[in-house]
Design an enzyme around this catalytic site. Structure first.
Site, short mmCIF file in Angstrom:
data_model
loop_
_atom_site.label_atom_id
_atom_site.label_comp_id
_atom_site.label_asym_id
_atom_site.label_seq_id
_atom_site.Cartn_x
_atom_site.Cartn_y
_atom_site.Cartn_z
N LYS A 172 0.84 -1.21 0.00
CA LYS A 172 0.00 0.00 0.00
C LYS A 172 0.87 1.25 0.00
O LYS A 172 0.63 2.19 -0.76
CB LYS A 172 -0.94 -0.01 1.22
N GLN A 203 -4.46 -2.05 9.80
CA GLN A 203 -4.35 -3.34 9.11
C GLN A 203 -4.87 -4.48 9.99
O GLN A 203 -4.55 -4.57 11.16
CB GLN A 203 -2.89 -3.59 8.71
N ASP A 249 -11.29 2.29 4.31
CA ASP A 249 -11.61 0.85 4.21
C ASP A 249 -13.12 0.63 4.12
O ASP A 249 -13.57 -0.44 3.73
CB ASP A 249 -11.08 0.12 5.46
#
Ligand code: NAD
Length: 291
Positions: free
Chosen positions: A52, A96, A119
């Site tokens: 990312k 994460q 997200d």
């Protein structure tokens, strides 16, 4: 033999759109910023977080990687999120998954400013997806799957779609996207308690597998000519592979490709799309922050 749906190629198209949008934002003095918080040292998570950050660097998105020790407390993670919520250089925040067991992930997700929740896991964004309110953030993996289905030229309106898996990250949002106005598919969500799963799957014109079991979907689950989207990323031991494992999907690719109309490979299917859609969401957040 099925047509390959090339996720790498479609992801490149999405990233080219992102580059254009970033250039426009920079002209207005705005650099999109993404913060990725990693708690602990899970090797798969490290790979995801690094890729990312790399993608951000390639595109000219400002990125911050915040690594907390595997012993970090809930309060420390919450503190980090709160700091990022108020940081004007940061438009998107993600923590994460999976965090170590002492961390209550749900509480962390709820602490993220919904306007920075790229997200799309915050309850406010989940609600917006269900409400078909386009101002929210759609989770990246199912958003990527939808884009692949469109890129493959597959008609979703009136199609029978079966989603195998009901997670909040993939299965559930995928079902919402397929049934939403504009997509207009007839959606069945199957899961671990579904009776006669193969029979349910055989109904599908569009079959999405998000199960987390290597090669679980076999040829006899698939109607001839169906579109098969394989979300699974599973590590299976392989002594002949350099790293000692290989990646495989939730679909038994070789036999299903004989029967399907089109299919995504693993790797090179849904995976590259997820990260591309994360970049899109970060740009969307930067744009909204400006407004
Ligand atoms: P999860 O474990 O949260 O959910 C799996 C779902 O599969 C559950 O809803 C469960 O009901 C269902 N299931 C389990 N066993 C089943 C069975 N025997 N029959 C029918 N259904 C069954 O997993 P997830 O987070 O949704 O991820 C699924 C897969 O997708 C994993 O392989 C994961 O690594 C992968 N994934 C890939 C990406 C990507 O970027 N490509 C992103 C997220 C997840």
């Amino acid at each position: 033999m099925a047509t390959l749906i090339d996720g790498k190629k479609v992801a490149e198209e999405v990233l080219a759109e992102c580059a254009q949008e970033i250039a426009e934002l920079k002209e207005q003095g705005i650099t999109p910023g993404l913060a990725v918080v990693l708690v602990g040292e899970d090797p798969a998570s490290q790979v995801y977080v690094n890729s990312k950050a790399r993608k951000c660097a390639e595109l000219g998105i400002h990125s911050e990687k915040i690594v907390l020790s595997k012993e970090a407390t809930q309060a420390e993670v919450l503190e980090t999120v709160k700091r990022l919520n108020t940081d004007p250089a940061i438009h998107g925040i993600l923590v994460q998954s999976p965090p170590p067991p002492q961390i209550n992930e749900e509480e962390i997700v709820r602490a993220i400013d919904p306007a920075k929740d790229v997200d799309g896991f915050h309850p406010e964004n989940v609600a917006k997806l269900a409400l078909e309110d386009a101002s929210g953030f759609v989770p990246c993996t199912p958003a990527g799957c939808m884009r692949l289905i469109k890129a493959a030229g597959v008609e979703t309106s009136g199609a029978e779609a079966v989603v195998v898996g009901r997670s909040m990250i993939v299965g559930k949002p995928m079902a919402l996207l397929l049934m939403a106005r504009g997509s207009d598919a007839t959606v069945t969500v199957a899961h671990s308690r579904t009776r006669d799963l193969a029979e349910v799957c055989r109904r599908a014109d569009i079959l999405v597998a998000a199960v987390g079991i290597p090669e679980f979907i076999r040829a006899d689950f698939v109607k001839k000519g169906a579109t098969v989207i394989d979300v699974g990323i599973n590590r299976v031991e392989d002594a002949t592979a350099k790293r000692g494992y290989r990646l495989c999907g939730d679909v038994a690719y070789d036999e299903v490709a004989e029967k399907a109309g089109s299919i995504t490979p693993v790797p090179g299917g849904v995976g590259p799309m997820t990260i591309a859609m994360l970049m899109k969401n970060t740009i969307k957040a930067a744009r909204a922050a400006k407004a």
